[in-house]
Design an enzyme around this catalytic site. Sequence first.
Site, PDB file in Angstrom:
ATOM      1  N   HIS A 103       0.815  -1.226   0.000  1.00  0.00           N
ATOM      2  CA  HIS A 103       0.000   0.000   0.000  1.00  0.00           C
ATOM      3  C   HIS A 103       0.841   1.266   0.000  1.00  0.00           C
ATOM      4  O   HIS A 103       0.292   2.356   0.082  1.00  0.00           O
ATOM      5  CB  HIS A 103      -0.935   0.027   1.211  1.00  0.00           C
ATOM      6  CG  HIS A 103      -1.718  -1.229   1.406  1.00  0.00           C
ATOM      7  ND1 HIS A 103      -1.295  -2.242   2.235  1.00  0.00           N
ATOM      8  CD2 HIS A 103      -2.881  -1.653   0.849  1.00  0.00           C
ATOM      9  CE1 HIS A 103      -2.157  -3.248   2.211  1.00  0.00           C
ATOM     10  NE2 HIS A 103      -3.135  -2.927   1.366  1.00  0.00           N
ATOM     11  N   ASP A 204      34.521 -31.183  13.678  1.00  0.00           N
ATOM     12  CA  ASP A 204      34.656 -32.478  13.027  1.00  0.00           C
ATOM     13  C   ASP A 204      35.914 -32.577  12.171  1.00  0.00           C
ATOM     14  O   ASP A 204      35.873 -32.406  10.952  1.00  0.00           O
ATOM     15  CB  ASP A 204      33.401 -32.790  12.193  1.00  0.00           C
ATOM     16  CG  ASP A 204      33.295 -34.277  11.897  1.00  0.00           C
ATOM     17  OD1 ASP A 204      34.354 -34.928  11.797  1.00  0.00           O
ATOM     18  OD2 ASP A 204      32.171 -34.793  11.777  1.00  0.00           O
ATOM     19  N   HIS A 207      35.888 -36.369   9.952  1.00  0.00           N
ATOM     20  CA  HIS A 207      35.321 -36.702   8.645  1.00  0.00           C
ATOM     21  C   HIS A 207      36.223 -36.303   7.481  1.00  0.00           C
ATOM     22  O   HIS A 207      36.012 -36.741   6.354  1.00  0.00           O
ATOM     23  CB  HIS A 207      33.943 -36.040   8.467  1.00  0.00           C
ATOM     24  CG  HIS A 207      34.012 -34.616   8.005  1.00  0.00           C
ATOM     25  ND1 HIS A 207      34.561 -33.601   8.752  1.00  0.00           N
ATOM     26  CD2 HIS A 207      33.608 -34.020   6.841  1.00  0.00           C
ATOM     27  CE1 HIS A 207      34.480 -32.466   8.076  1.00  0.00           C
ATOM     28  NE2 HIS A 207      33.917 -32.685   6.920  1.00  0.00           N
ATOM     29  N   HIS A 212      36.051 -36.417   2.515  1.00  0.00           N
ATOM     30  CA  HIS A 212      36.703 -35.621   1.471  1.00  0.00           C
ATOM     31  C   HIS A 212      37.889 -36.354   0.840  1.00  0.00           C
ATOM     32  O   HIS A 212      38.779 -35.714   0.259  1.00  0.00           O
ATOM     33  CB  HIS A 212      37.165 -34.283   2.056  1.00  0.00           C
ATOM     34  CG  HIS A 212      36.059 -33.461   2.639  1.00  0.00           C
ATOM     35  ND1 HIS A 212      34.974 -33.029   1.909  1.00  0.00           N
ATOM     36  CD2 HIS A 212      35.857 -32.995   3.895  1.00  0.00           C
ATOM     37  CE1 HIS A 212      34.158 -32.326   2.691  1.00  0.00           C
ATOM     38  NE2 HIS A 212      34.664 -32.299   3.903  1.00  0.00           N
ATOM     39  N   ASP A 360      30.076 -32.678   1.591  1.00  0.00           N
ATOM     40  CA  ASP A 360      29.426 -32.569   2.905  1.00  0.00           C
ATOM     41  C   ASP A 360      27.904 -32.576   2.822  1.00  0.00           C
ATOM     42  O   ASP A 360      27.223 -33.084   3.704  1.00  0.00           O
ATOM     43  CB  ASP A 360      29.844 -31.265   3.599  1.00  0.00           C
ATOM     44  CG  ASP A 360      31.269 -31.318   4.118  1.00  0.00           C
ATOM     45  OD1 ASP A 360      31.677 -32.384   4.595  1.00  0.00           O
ATOM     46  OD2 ASP A 360      31.951 -30.279   4.051  1.00  0.00           O
TER      47      ASP A 360
HETATM   48  S1  FES Z   1       1.744  -0.635   3.234  1.00  0.00           S
HETATM   49 FE1  FES Z   1       0.211  -2.111   3.577  1.00  0.00          FE
HETATM   50  S2  FES Z   1       1.361  -3.883   4.068  1.00  0.00           S
HETATM   51 FE2  FES Z   1       2.853  -2.381   3.838  1.00  0.00          FE
HETATM   52 FE   LIG Z   2      33.557 -31.339   5.338  1.00  0.00          FE
END
Ligand code: FES
Ligand SMILES: [Fe+2]
Length: 455
Positions: A103, A204, A207, A212, A360
């Site tokens: 709005h 970790d 792993h 890897h 990962d």
């Molecule tokens: S102006 Fe109406 S929701 Fe932001």
């Molecule tokens: Fe990793």
Amino acid sequence: MVNVDNLIDLENGVQSKKVFWDQEVYDQEIERIFGRSWLFLTHESQIPEPGDFFTTFMGEDPVIVARQMDGTIKAFINSCTHRGNQICHADSGNTRSFNCSYHGWSFGIDGELAGVPLEAEVYFNKLDKAAHRLPEVTQVDNYRGFIFGCFDAEAPPLQEWLGEMAWYMDSWADTGGGAELIGTPMKTILKCNWKVPSENFIGDGYHVGWTHSAALQMIGGPLSALSGNGELPPMDDVGAQVTTRHGHGFGVIWELGHAIHRDPGDYIQFQQQTLPEVIEKKGEWRGKFYTGHWNSGLFPNCSFLYGTNTFKIWHPKGPHEIEVWTWTLVQKNMSPELKREIKKQAIQTFGTAGTLESDDGENMETCTRTNRGFQTRRGTMNASMGMEGDGRHPELPGVLGASFIGETSYRGFYRFWGEIMKAESWADIHKNDDTWVDNWLGKDAVSGMAARNIA
Ligand code: FES
Ligand SMILES: [Fe+2]
């Protein structure tokens, strides 16, 4: 409320699988962890000029972070006070106002409601505009350029929240011109619980050689020896783990800060040139940390690899999904060419399609998804590795694990996770500030293998 004592067993380093799946655990985390912790928002280098803004999340709350005309930084909830529409849809930019697309209400970069269409004609000038400013994030502060926000007025100051973790991070965040993040963040969705990558990054080392394995062979360099857990040197000589108050922590591999770089010459040279400054300003110990490679976590959901130069935040999107945001972490005094090279390297390893990142990702998703099964979820997970080695060090703060491959930082993470999940308020958490190490290790002045072996 969830019974946290049914979910974690601190004595044995065990967690219920429910922590990765249950909605009620997640809801309590959002309220008690993400509603009370300092959360990483962005870095100063991402919003240098007045009017610069960056949009992000604190937990699931959308947030605008904006540089004010006087240079200070404020953060607001990114939701219109009219009917709740998202005010700012851009990831980042520079503006004098935020205009709602629904709005047309407009808000200044200070969050004030500045303009309302047809204000006289339809509100008859009766709308209290001051009461409709964008809600401001309660605390916003900055650690060496890293900007954090916190919704809880009772939370300790940021410096105290980071505490001894900042003492360690100062080895590179307060030297070489300081640290900065470059690039707009890469963004990916992973179908996993937010704690899976958080615990992986914080603790970790186990792993790396397995998950890897192929990538390490392809990348080459000193870490390729870890591939397939092949040639492992004595673990106590390789590095250490550290965990500090509030669940932060990291693992370090000594001297291998540059290890993931395909062509590390310029990076090694930068570190060697700046090391004397680090030792002079911060002492020998932090000089040793400065040239190491770190896998690290700032509780709850910010992780980084110092050395591999990736910096990440895991935004929770429900218990089973996260958005991964990835920046490149560099030091300001690096040359533009070196920063560019490091960024390329960081994208190739831990970018959206990075070699190590994709290794990962699947594990993180299936560590979460298996828990869909009711019987599966009645089981537990184990983070007991190296427990007997948790200890104090005479010169280094926090609780340390003697071996790079161990789960000390997991245990620190879940200790604080349990503490903050149970606490009614920050006053409850503060009661443990002076005793958390004693509560964990007992009262010995120095104990554990950590003190013996980290030298
Ligand atoms: S102006 Fe109406 S929701 Fe932001
Ligand atoms: Fe990793």
